[in-house]
Design a protein around this motif. Structure first.
Motif, PDB file in Angstrom:
ATOM      1  N   UNK A 158     -12.944  58.820 -26.813  1.00  0.00           N
ATOM      2  CA  UNK A 158     -13.846  58.631 -27.943  1.00  0.00           C
ATOM      3  C   UNK A 158     -13.543  59.508 -29.142  1.00  0.00           C
ATOM      4  N   UNK A 159     -12.746  60.589 -28.940  1.00  0.00           N
ATOM      5  CA  UNK A 159     -12.444  61.487 -30.048  1.00  0.00           C
ATOM      6  C   UNK A 159     -11.102  61.192 -30.696  1.00  0.00           C
TER       7      UNK A 159
ATOM      8  N   UNK B 266     -22.855  53.490 -38.285  1.00  0.00           N
ATOM      9  CA  UNK B 266     -23.034  54.836 -38.831  1.00  0.00           C
ATOM     10  C   UNK B 266     -22.762  54.868 -40.326  1.00  0.00           C
ATOM     11  N   UNK B 267     -23.542  55.686 -41.026  1.00  0.00           N
ATOM     12  CA  UNK B 267     -23.289  55.920 -42.437  1.00  0.00           C
ATOM     13  C   UNK B 267     -22.572  57.229 -42.671  1.00  0.00           C
ATOM     14  N   UNK B 268     -22.518  58.085 -41.616  1.00  0.00           N
ATOM     15  CA  UNK B 268     -21.929  59.415 -41.760  1.00  0.00           C
ATOM     16  C   UNK B 268     -21.291  59.829 -40.445  1.00  0.00           C
TER      17      UNK B 268
ATOM     18  N   UNK C   9     -28.556  56.712 -42.686  1.00  0.00           N
ATOM     19  CA  UNK C   9     -28.950  55.815 -41.607  1.00  0.00           C
ATOM     20  C   UNK C   9     -28.685  56.456 -40.246  1.00  0.00           C
ATOM     21  N   UNK C  10     -27.476  56.331 -39.734  1.00  0.00           N
ATOM     22  CA  UNK C  10     -27.082  56.914 -38.451  1.00  0.00           C
ATOM     23  C   UNK C  10     -25.943  57.888 -38.698  1.00  0.00           C
TER      24      UNK C  10
ATOM     25  N   UNK D 202     -13.672  55.865 -34.896  1.00  0.00           N
ATOM     26  CA  UNK D 202     -13.963  54.834 -35.897  1.00  0.00           C
ATOM     27  C   UNK D 202     -14.674  53.650 -35.246  1.00  0.00           C
ATOM     28  N   UNK D 203     -14.194  53.245 -34.075  1.00  0.00           N
ATOM     29  CA  UNK D 203     -14.810  52.109 -33.371  1.00  0.00           C
ATOM     30  C   UNK D 203     -16.270  52.407 -33.032  1.00  0.00           C
ATOM     31  N   UNK D 204     -16.538  53.601 -32.501  1.00  0.00           N
ATOM     32  CA  UNK D 204     -17.912  53.933 -32.150  1.00  0.00           C
ATOM     33  C   UNK D 204     -18.790  54.040 -33.392  1.00  0.00           C
ATOM     34  N   UNK D 205     -18.262  54.609 -34.455  1.00  0.00           N
ATOM     35  CA  UNK D 205     -19.037  54.714 -35.688  1.00  0.00           C
ATOM     36  C   UNK D 205     -19.446  53.329 -36.184  1.00  0.00           C
TER      37      UNK D 205
END
Length: 285
Positions: free
Chosen positions: A232-233, A247-249, A161-162, A239-242
């Motif tokens: 963000x890193x 996100x799937x990956x 997916x994303x 995890x929050x942004x994913x």
């Protein structure tokens, strides 16, 4: 690059079936092979009991360990047959077959020999978290043989997916991106995440996310978005942004600090493994 030679480790965890199915699907796409290592936690009892005095392990405990190991092997053999039928795998060579090649305890897990000629290690998140970030799985395969690892948390069809790339311009992150290209090409969208606070001075000449976007386009990766966020890193930020992007990956470089520091403080990699319940995690060192 394709994942024609895949190594997976099964320990009897609840996500063993999902892990093997994911590995088989990737190998089938490349007409390759999945090698399965069985590492049941109780097998360590067999290691101890193999000594001259049996290390005081009671016969009933030894028998329970042997029974558990046998049950795991039978279960994996049945699962392999089921997956082979589901995917329509042939029994000939180069047809995505599943082969059980090793059986050893999780306590003494050593993948150094098998990992040398492996394209990818696929392991369930539960197994990876249980074995620990510095188990033989990671120390031998990821660090010594420089084999990328895919930690599975979701079904294979959800993983395209994303995709989110944690990009700091470092060598580990670059190796992870190059190795993950077969998974990036079918992604519906690729998000390059960069954290200004996470950039090292020595890498600043290679950190421009636009350079990475250009590289991905050369490999027919489309619909690329760049997102810059302070913090963000960090593991919680990533995890929050994913999750925000559904996100799937997630693709990241692994263990960029010293082994001792990562072992004592945990590090972003171990935190990601612990928190990646809704997405698959692809990392390289």
């Amino acid at each position: 690059m394709s994942f024609a030679s895949i190594l997976t480790v099964l320990t009897g965890a609840a996500d063993d079936a999902l892990t093997l199915q994911s590995a088989a699907a990737l190998a089938h796409a490349a007409r390759g092979e999945v090698k399965v290592v069985l590492a049941p936690p109780l097998a360590v009892i067999g290691d101890w009991a193999g000594g001259p005095d049996g290390f005081g392990v009671a016969p009933v405990v030894r028998e329970a360990a042997r029974t558990t190991q046998a049950a795991l092997r039978r279960g994996v053999e049945a699962l392999a047959r089921e997956i082979t039928e589901q995917l329509g795998l042939d029994i000939g060579e180069d047809a995505g077959r599943i082969v059980l090649v090793e059986e050893q305890s999780a306590h003494s897990l050593d993948l150094s020999r098998l990992a040398l000629l492996t394209d990818l290690v696929v392991v369930g998140r539960m197994t990876l978290q249980t074995l620990g970030p510095w188990s033989g799985l990671v120390a031998d395969a990821l660090l010594a043989a420089r084999v990328p690892v895919l930690a599975i948390s979701s079904a294979p069809d959800e993983a395209s997916a994303v995709a989110v790339i944690a990009w700091n311009g470092g060598s580990s992150a670059a190796r992870a991106v190059r190795a993950a290209l077969p998974l990036l090409k079918p992604a519906s969208r690729v998000v390059i995440l960069q954290d200004p606070e996470h950039l090292r001075l020595s890498d600043r000449s290679t950190t421009d996310p636009e350079r990475l976007a250009d590289y991905l386009r050369l490999h027919q990766v489309r619909d690329i978005e760049i997102y810059v966020e302070t913090g963000g890193m960090r593991a919680d930020g990533l995890v929050r942004q994913a999750r925000n992007w559904d996100a799937g990956l997630v693709i990241a470089g692994a263990f960029e600090h010293s082994r001792l520091r990562e072992d004592i403080l945990g590090g972003v990699t171990a935190s990601l493994v612990a928190e990646s319940r809704t997405f698959n995690l692809f990392f390289a060192h």
